[in-house]
Design a protein around this motif. Structure first.
Motif, PDB file in Angstrom:
ATOM      1  N   HIS A   1       1.970 -19.116  -6.382  1.00 17.23           N
ATOM      2  CA  HIS A   1       2.382 -17.732  -6.122  1.00 17.23           C
ATOM      3  C   HIS A   1       2.985 -16.989  -7.349  1.00 17.23           C
ATOM      4  N   GLY A   2       3.045 -15.683  -7.518  1.00 18.85           N
ATOM      5  CA  GLY A   2       3.543 -15.096  -8.674  1.00 18.85           C
ATOM      6  C   GLY A   2       4.241 -14.134  -8.091  1.00 18.85           C
ATOM      7  N   TYR A   3       5.325 -13.630  -8.944  1.00 13.06           N
ATOM      8  CA  TYR A   3       6.189 -12.226  -8.707  1.00 13.06           C
ATOM      9  C   TYR A   3       6.286 -11.807 -10.109  1.00 13.06           C
ATOM     10  N   ALA A   4       6.608 -10.279 -10.088  1.00 12.80           N
ATOM     11  CA  ALA A   4       6.791  -9.630 -11.038  1.00 12.80           C
ATOM     12  C   ALA A   4       7.997  -8.257 -10.863  1.00 12.80           C
ATOM     13  N   VAL A   5       8.613  -8.052 -11.813  1.00 17.70           N
ATOM     14  CA  VAL A   5       9.463  -6.707 -11.583  1.00 17.70           C
ATOM     15  C   VAL A   5       9.182  -5.894 -12.986  1.00 17.70           C
ATOM     16  N   LYS A   6       8.583  -4.497 -12.574  1.00 13.63           N
ATOM     17  CA  LYS A   6       8.209  -3.676 -13.611  1.00 13.63           C
ATOM     18  C   LYS A   6       8.816  -2.301 -13.080  1.00 13.63           C
ATOM     19  N   SER A   7       8.743  -1.491 -14.241  1.00  9.77           N
ATOM     20  CA  SER A   7       9.049  -0.169 -14.008  1.00  9.77           C
ATOM     21  C   SER A   7       8.234   0.506 -13.034  1.00  9.77           C
ATOM     22  N   LYS A   8       6.847   0.318 -12.823  1.00 10.21           N
ATOM     23  CA  LYS A   8       6.161   1.213 -12.053  1.00 10.21           C
ATOM     24  C   LYS A   8       5.425   0.178 -11.106  1.00 10.21           C
ATOM     25  N   ILE A   9       5.122   0.543  -9.731  1.00  8.06           N
ATOM     26  CA  ILE A   9       4.511  -0.107  -8.913  1.00  8.06           C
ATOM     27  C   ILE A   9       3.351  -0.751  -9.209  1.00  8.06           C
ATOM     28  N   SER A  10       2.454  -0.032  -9.778  1.00  4.22           N
ATOM     29  CA  SER A  10       1.095  -0.610 -10.183  1.00  4.22           C
ATOM     30  C   SER A  10       1.405  -1.953 -11.129  1.00  4.22           C
ATOM     31  N   SER A  11       2.027  -1.678 -12.114  1.00  2.00           N
ATOM     32  CA  SER A  11       2.420  -2.660 -13.100  1.00  2.00           C
ATOM     33  C   SER A  11       2.898  -3.781 -12.563  1.00  2.00           C
TER      34      SER A  11
ATOM     35  N   ASN B   1       0.044  -5.773 -10.408  1.00  2.88           N
ATOM     36  CA  ASN B   1      -1.049  -6.330 -11.196  1.00  2.88           C
ATOM     37  C   ASN B   1      -0.310  -7.588 -11.854  1.00  2.88           C
ATOM     38  N   ALA B   2       0.674  -7.777 -12.194  1.00  2.97           N
ATOM     39  CA  ALA B   2       1.404  -8.776 -12.946  1.00  2.97           C
ATOM     40  C   ALA B   2       1.537 -10.019 -12.068  1.00  2.97           C
ATOM     41  N   ALA B   3       2.073  -9.369 -10.757  1.00  2.00           N
ATOM     42  CA  ALA B   3       2.310 -10.386  -9.860  1.00  2.00           C
ATOM     43  C   ALA B   3       0.947 -11.298  -9.451  1.00  2.00           C
ATOM     44  N   THR B   4       0.089 -10.513  -9.313  1.00  2.00           N
ATOM     45  CA  THR B   4      -1.336 -10.926  -8.879  1.00  2.00           C
ATOM     46  C   THR B   4      -1.859 -11.873  -9.932  1.00  2.00           C
ATOM     47  N   LYS B   5      -1.688 -11.496 -11.384  1.00  2.00           N
ATOM     48  CA  LYS B   5      -1.838 -12.189 -12.348  1.00  2.00           C
ATOM     49  C   LYS B   5      -1.462 -13.642 -12.696  1.00  2.00           C
ATOM     50  N   LYS B   6      -0.017 -13.619 -12.265  1.00  2.00           N
ATOM     51  CA  LYS B   6       0.976 -14.932 -12.285  1.00  2.00           C
ATOM     52  C   LYS B   6       0.546 -15.569 -11.339  1.00  2.00           C
ATOM     53  N   CYS B   7       0.084 -15.242 -10.141  1.00  2.00           N
ATOM     54  CA  CYS B   7      -0.471 -16.150  -9.074  1.00  2.00           C
ATOM     55  C   CYS B   7      -1.692 -16.863  -9.462  1.00  2.00           C
TER      56      CYS B   7
END
Length: 129
Positions: free
Chosen positions: A91-101, A104-110
């Protein structure tokens, strides 16, 4: 010629509108803490628009089933991705300033952690995120 009563009504309307805009701006800034809780096998909880990060964390953890970890955010977006072929695995998770970012970052981490078919399980934005 404009009557005095009509002018007073317009002035009162402008003052009321200004107050409404000022209060809504304050509420948006004040209620700007959120959290996402992540657990095993795709378990999650989310909270947004809390005054304090500790309150948002507690609310997200309360929704999450099992042993979970909470990630807080302030005026941002968080996303949580799991592998569809094995929800209890990568799995992966991410916190960014915009929803799209964050998506994308959470999917990439996964995928980086070995996921084969990673999908977004949950996402949340807080205030201006």
């Amino acid at each position: 010629m404009v009557s005095t009563v009509a002018a007073q009504r317009r002035a009162l309307f402008v003052v009321a509108l200004t107050l409404i805009l000022a209060v809504s701006s304050y509420v948006t800034k004040a209620w700007a803490a959120g959290a996402v809780a992540i657990g095993k096998c795709g378990a999650y909880g989310q909270a947004y628009d809390y005054v304090a990060e500790a309150d948002a964390r507690a609310a997200a953890l309360k929704q999450c089933k099992g042993t979970c970890t909470a990630i807080t955010m302030k005026r941002a977006c968080a996303a949580f991705a799991v592998d569809m072929t094995n929800p209890c695995g990568p799995h992966g998770y991410a916190v960014k300033s915009k929803i799209s970012s964050s998506l994308n970052a959470a999917t990439k981490k996964c995928y980086e952690f070995g996921g084969k078919e990673c999908v977004i399980r949950a996402w949340v934005c807080d205030a201006k995120g």
